[in-house]
Design an enzyme around this catalytic site. Structure first.
Site, PDB file in Angstrom:
ATOM      1  N   HIS A  23     -11.612  48.415  45.858  1.00  0.00           N
ATOM      2  CA  HIS A  23     -11.137  49.196  44.604  1.00  0.00           C
ATOM      3  C   HIS A  23     -10.120  48.367  44.048  1.00  0.00           C
ATOM      4  O   HIS A  23      -9.564  47.659  44.620  1.00  0.00           O
ATOM      5  CB  HIS A  23     -10.474  50.452  45.458  1.00  0.00           C
TER       6      HIS A  23
ATOM      7  N   GLY B 226     -32.084  19.359  28.452  1.00  0.00           N
ATOM      8  CA  GLY B 226     -31.674  20.755  29.269  1.00  0.00           C
ATOM      9  C   GLY B 226     -32.473  21.865  28.540  1.00  0.00           C
ATOM     10  O   GLY B 226     -32.574  22.920  29.130  1.00  0.00           O
ATOM     11  N   GLY B 227     -33.416  21.678  27.560  1.00  0.00           N
ATOM     12  CA  GLY B 227     -34.249  22.548  27.183  1.00  0.00           C
ATOM     13  C   GLY B 227     -33.684  24.051  26.178  1.00  0.00           C
ATOM     14  O   GLY B 227     -32.295  23.833  25.764  1.00  0.00           O
ATOM     15  N   THR B 228     -34.236  24.982  26.320  1.00  0.00           N
ATOM     16  CA  THR B 228     -33.773  26.176  25.559  1.00  0.00           C
ATOM     17  C   THR B 228     -32.479  26.824  26.170  1.00  0.00           C
ATOM     18  O   THR B 228     -31.673  27.032  25.435  1.00  0.00           O
ATOM     19  CB  THR B 228     -34.891  27.158  25.793  1.00  0.00           C
ATOM     20  N   CYS B 229     -32.457  26.844  27.620  1.00  0.00           N
ATOM     21  CA  CYS B 229     -31.308  27.710  27.974  1.00  0.00           C
ATOM     22  C   CYS B 229     -30.026  26.993  27.745  1.00  0.00           C
ATOM     23  O   CYS B 229     -29.073  27.508  27.168  1.00  0.00           O
ATOM     24  CB  CYS B 229     -31.458  27.813  29.536  1.00  0.00           C
TER      25      CYS B 229
ATOM     26  N   GLU C 285     -38.810  13.804  28.299  1.00  0.00           N
ATOM     27  CA  GLU C 285     -38.145  14.812  27.352  1.00  0.00           C
ATOM     28  C   GLU C 285     -38.271  14.600  25.832  1.00  0.00           C
ATOM     29  O   GLU C 285     -37.907  13.406  25.388  1.00  0.00           O
ATOM     30  CB  GLU C 285     -36.566  14.971  27.560  1.00  0.00           C
TER      31      GLU C 285
HETATM   32  C1  LIG Z   1     -31.596  33.180  22.593  1.00  0.00           C
HETATM   33  C2  LIG Z   1     -32.092  33.105  23.885  1.00  0.00           C
HETATM   34  C3  LIG Z   1     -31.212  33.614  24.759  1.00  0.00           C
HETATM   35  C4  LIG Z   1     -31.565  33.304  26.236  1.00  0.00           C
HETATM   36  N1  LIG Z   1     -30.598  33.971  27.288  1.00  0.00           N
HETATM   37  C5  LIG Z   1     -30.816  33.969  28.524  1.00  0.00           C
HETATM   38  C6  LIG Z   1     -30.105  34.252  29.415  1.00  0.00           C
HETATM   39  O1  LIG Z   1     -29.008  34.993  29.220  1.00  0.00           O
HETATM   40  N2  LIG Z   1     -30.368  34.302  30.663  1.00  0.00           N
HETATM   41  C7  LIG Z   1     -31.660  33.830  31.052  1.00  0.00           C
HETATM   42  O2  LIG Z   1     -32.104  33.750  32.309  1.00  0.00           O
HETATM   43  N3  LIG Z   1     -32.552  33.204  30.260  1.00  0.00           N
HETATM   44  C8  LIG Z   1     -32.199  33.474  28.932  1.00  0.00           C
HETATM   45  N4  LIG Z   1     -33.085  32.966  28.115  1.00  0.00           N
HETATM   46  C9  LIG Z   1     -34.368  32.326  28.484  1.00  0.00           C
HETATM   47  C10 LIG Z   1     -34.383  30.917  28.890  1.00  0.00           C
HETATM   48  O3  LIG Z   1     -33.583  30.041  28.257  1.00  0.00           O
HETATM   49  C11 LIG Z   1     -35.512  30.388  29.234  1.00  0.00           C
HETATM   50  O4  LIG Z   1     -36.125  31.261  30.302  1.00  0.00           O
HETATM   51  C12 LIG Z   1     -35.529  28.954  30.118  1.00  0.00           C
HETATM   52  O5  LIG Z   1     -34.702  28.192  29.201  1.00  0.00           O
HETATM   53  C13 LIG Z   1     -37.000  28.313  30.544  1.00  0.00           C
HETATM   54  O6  LIG Z   1     -36.678  27.173  30.892  1.00  0.00           O
HETATM   55  P1  LIG Z   1     -38.133  26.395  30.952  1.00  0.00           P
HETATM   56  O7  LIG Z   1     -37.537  25.346  31.950  1.00  0.00           O
HETATM   57  O8  LIG Z   1     -39.297  27.025  31.217  1.00  0.00           O
HETATM   58  O9  LIG Z   1     -38.093  25.570  29.661  1.00  0.00           O
HETATM   59  P2  LIG Z   1     -37.354  25.118  28.564  1.00  0.00           P
HETATM   60  O10 LIG Z   1     -35.868  25.258  28.858  1.00  0.00           O
HETATM   61  O11 LIG Z   1     -37.713  25.626  27.146  1.00  0.00           O
HETATM   62  O12 LIG Z   1     -37.437  23.524  28.415  1.00  0.00           O
HETATM   63  C14 LIG Z   1     -38.535  22.955  28.078  1.00  0.00           C
HETATM   64  C15 LIG Z   1     -38.353  21.465  27.722  1.00  0.00           C
HETATM   65  O13 LIG Z   1     -39.467  20.926  27.478  1.00  0.00           O
HETATM   66  C16 LIG Z   1     -39.492  19.952  26.378  1.00  0.00           C
HETATM   67  N5  LIG Z   1     -40.828  19.520  26.136  1.00  0.00           N
HETATM   68  C17 LIG Z   1     -41.713  20.707  25.556  1.00  0.00           C
HETATM   69  N6  LIG Z   1     -42.922  19.972  25.344  1.00  0.00           N
HETATM   70  C18 LIG Z   1     -42.945  18.871  25.630  1.00  0.00           C
HETATM   71  C19 LIG Z   1     -43.552  17.537  25.748  1.00  0.00           C
HETATM   72  N7  LIG Z   1     -44.913  17.741  25.263  1.00  0.00           N
HETATM   73  N8  LIG Z   1     -43.183  16.503  25.948  1.00  0.00           N
HETATM   74  C20 LIG Z   1     -41.971  16.475  26.376  1.00  0.00           C
HETATM   75  N9  LIG Z   1     -41.028  17.323  26.630  1.00  0.00           N
HETATM   76  C21 LIG Z   1     -41.614  18.564  26.136  1.00  0.00           C
HETATM   77  C22 LIG Z   1     -38.645  20.670  25.468  1.00  0.00           C
HETATM   78  O14 LIG Z   1     -37.975  19.863  24.575  1.00  0.00           O
HETATM   79  C23 LIG Z   1     -37.451  21.447  26.480  1.00  0.00           C
HETATM   80  O15 LIG Z   1     -36.578  20.585  26.413  1.00  0.00           O
HETATM   81  C24 LIG Z   1     -32.781  32.887  26.745  1.00  0.00           C
HETATM   82  C25 LIG Z   1     -33.707  32.571  25.674  1.00  0.00           C
HETATM   83  C26 LIG Z   1     -33.392  32.530  24.294  1.00  0.00           C
HETATM   84  C27 LIG Z   1     -34.310  32.074  23.211  1.00  0.00           C
END
Ligand SMILES: Cc1cc2nc3c(=O)[nH]c(=O)nc-3n(C[C@H](O)[C@H](O)[C@H](O)COP(=O)(O)OP(=O)(O)OC[C@H]3O[C@@H](n4cnc5c(N)ncnc54)[C@H](O)[C@@H]3O)c2cc1C
Length: 458
Positions: free
Chosen positions: A440, A38-41, A33
């Site tokens: 209901h 935990g990434g984007t979510c 990482e």
């Molecule tokens: C504002 C917003 C609101 C959202 N709300 C919702 C919602 O309510 N419900 C829903 O289902 N979805 C929602 N989403 C979408 C959801 O967040 C994403 O679909 C989900 O997080 C995707 O997960 P993922 O595992 O593909 O990647 P991500 O969660 O993006 O994780 C990728 C990880 O990889 C790491 N990484 C990237 N490149 C490298 C590298 N080269 N080396 C090491 N680490 C790396 C990053 O740092 C990150 O931690 C939302 C998105 C946004 C932007």
């Protein structure tokens, strides 16, 4: 060179669970990482935005308190420092909890830093070199910054930098009238900003049916949000105390003025600095990793899961990618990404729950389609709650009697939609759902009633 059975790049919504499953099966796993666990979510997406949406809902209820017979003496005021602190506490505990859990797993080694392929079996992380029999890419995406004239001269915000805000933008211009833009737009209007949403298309959330888009527009405009559609040529001009966005809309003045600009115009996959060429992994024209039905890339030992494969853009689709890969590899299953029925939510208030085909898509199939539509004013629970905005509609195939899709825009719509997805996975005749008895008073109890109103599409 450290050797592993599996290397996982990214700790988003698929990587951590996959690491745990592979490790439990006895494999040696490395997980890498480069940012917050935990990434984007967890850090910039679902968790913080839904926490903020909850604060905005509380603000709205306070504004409407008298409708419920509640007198608030004095004025309800937003404290953005506390709003942000509440959000930060949840994000922080989820992210650190995940990191702690990953580090505690037997057979899992956690690396922090940017991972890059050296070839199809090896990855570098800083000065470390790792080799893996299999590599799983779960790198997600980031906000796209469109090349709009003047954008480089203004201090714009994205969904990521919005997370650092502990003040109220006086006038917020949101560029992009889709899922992310609408959630931020409504919450900041409720916090007290004056919000303008600029959308290039002729309607909001243009992937949805026109009646869904139009109702969402009415809901947002009724709260005072300015919506500018058909904004064909968006350009920015910085001023001393404000930013001017020229929009060239069909109606209204040709520019919108604000103190802050949020760009919410889509996302790009994090595949550009990953060494995919060295690994000979193919990507499409937009940078998404090409995968087959089992999420295998063009290289036999490399898989791509989550947003970076372009097969889903949600937490639940990324997690389902993990389930498909783990079941196939560890239990000899034959799960495919095309087994998944599209389902998602738009978390404005009231929320939209969406499932399967839209009406537009159903019409395009050429089959005989039945449609039922019911306003939320018909739902007793919605009336009791004083939240009657929106409607539900359900589509079914006239011949097979299978449910094709649904949109539930209304209080509780994000939950109620699930009874229909279960019926779709179970390939049930819609009359089974129609004849079932529901609690209901709930929104769900009106789903059988709505099914009783199915009529051929005109
Ligand atoms: C504002 C917003 C609101 C959202 N709300 C919702 C919602 O309510 N419900 C829903 O289902 N979805 C929602 N989403 C979408 C959801 O967040 C994403 O679909 C989900 O997080 C995707 O997960 P993922 O595992 O593909 O990647 P991500 O969660 O993006 O994780 C990728 C990880 O990889 C790491 N990484 C990237 N490149 C490298 C590298 N080269 N080396 C090491 N680490 C790396 C990053 O740092 C990150 O931690 C939302 C998105 C946004 C932007």
């Amino acid at each position: 060179m450290k050797r592993y059975d599996a290397i996982i790049i990214g700790t988003g919504q698929a990587g951590p669970s996959l690491a745990a499953s592979l490790a439990k099966a006895g494999m040696q796993v490395a997980i890498v990482e480069r940012g917050k666990f935990g990434g984007t979510c967890v850090n910039n997406g679902c968790t913080p935005t839904k926490t903020l949406v909850a604060s905005a809902y509380a603000a709205r209820l306070a504004q409407r308190a008298l409708d419920y017979g509640v007198e608030i003496t004095g004025t309800a005021k937003i404290n953005m420092t506390r709003v942000k602190a509440r959000k930060d506490a949840l994000v922080e505990s989820t992210s650190t909890g995940l990191e702690k859990w990953l580090r505690s797993l037997a057979n899992v080694t956690v690396y922090t830093g940017h991972a890059r392929f050296r070839d199809s079996h090896s990855v570098s992380v800083g000065s470390e070199s790792l080799t893996g029999a299999r590599v799983f890419i779960n790198v997600g995406g980031r906000p796209s910054v469109p090349n709009l004239p003047g954008v480089e001269r203004i201090p714009y915000l994205t969904n990521e930098s919005m997370m650092d805000i502990d003040y109220l933008p006086e006038r917020l211009i949101v560029v992009g009238g889709s899922y992310v833009g609408l959630e931020f737009g409504q919450m900041y209007q409720r916090f007290g900003s004056h919000v303008s949403i600029i959308e290039m298309n002729s309607r909001l959330v243009s992937r949805e049916d026109p009646d869904v888009s139009d109702t969402i527009r009415e809901i947002l405009e009724a709260e005072g949000i300015e919506i500018r559609l058909n904004a064909k040529c968006i350009a920015f001009e910085p001023g001393q105390h404000e930013i001017r966005a020229s929009v060239e809309c069909d109606d209204g003045p040709p520019e919108v003025r604000g103190t802050h600009v949020l760009l919410a115009v889509g996302r790009v996959p994090n595949t550009d600095d990953l060494g995919l060429r060295e690994a000979e992994v193919e990507i499409d024209a937009r940078g998404y990793i090409k995968v087959d039905e089992t999420l295998k890339s063009s290289v036999d030992n490399i898989y791509a899961l989550g947003d970076c494969n372009g097969r889903g853009a949600f937490t639940h689709t990324a997690y389902n990618d993990y389930e498909i890969v783990a079941d196939n590899l560890l239990r000899g299953a034959n799960r495919k990404v095309s087994d998944r029925i599209p389902i998602y939510g738009l978390f404005i208030d009231p929320p939209l729950g969406r499932l399967g085909m839209s009406e537009t898509e159903a019409r395009q199939t050429g089959r005989k389609v039945l449609l039922a539509r019911m306003p939320m004013t018909d739902v007793a629970r919605a009336r009791e709650k004083g939240e009657t905005l929106g409607f539900m509609k359900i589509l079914a195939d006239a011949d097979s009697k299978r449910i094709l899709g649904a949109a539930v825009l209304g209080v509780g719509g994000d939950e109620a939609i699930h009874s229909l997805v279960d019926a779709m996975y179970g390939q049930l005749d819609y009359t089974v759902v129609q004849h079932g008895v529901r609690i209901h008073p709930t929104l769900s109890e009106l789903i059988p009633t709505a099914l009783g109103k199915l009529q051929p599409l005109s």
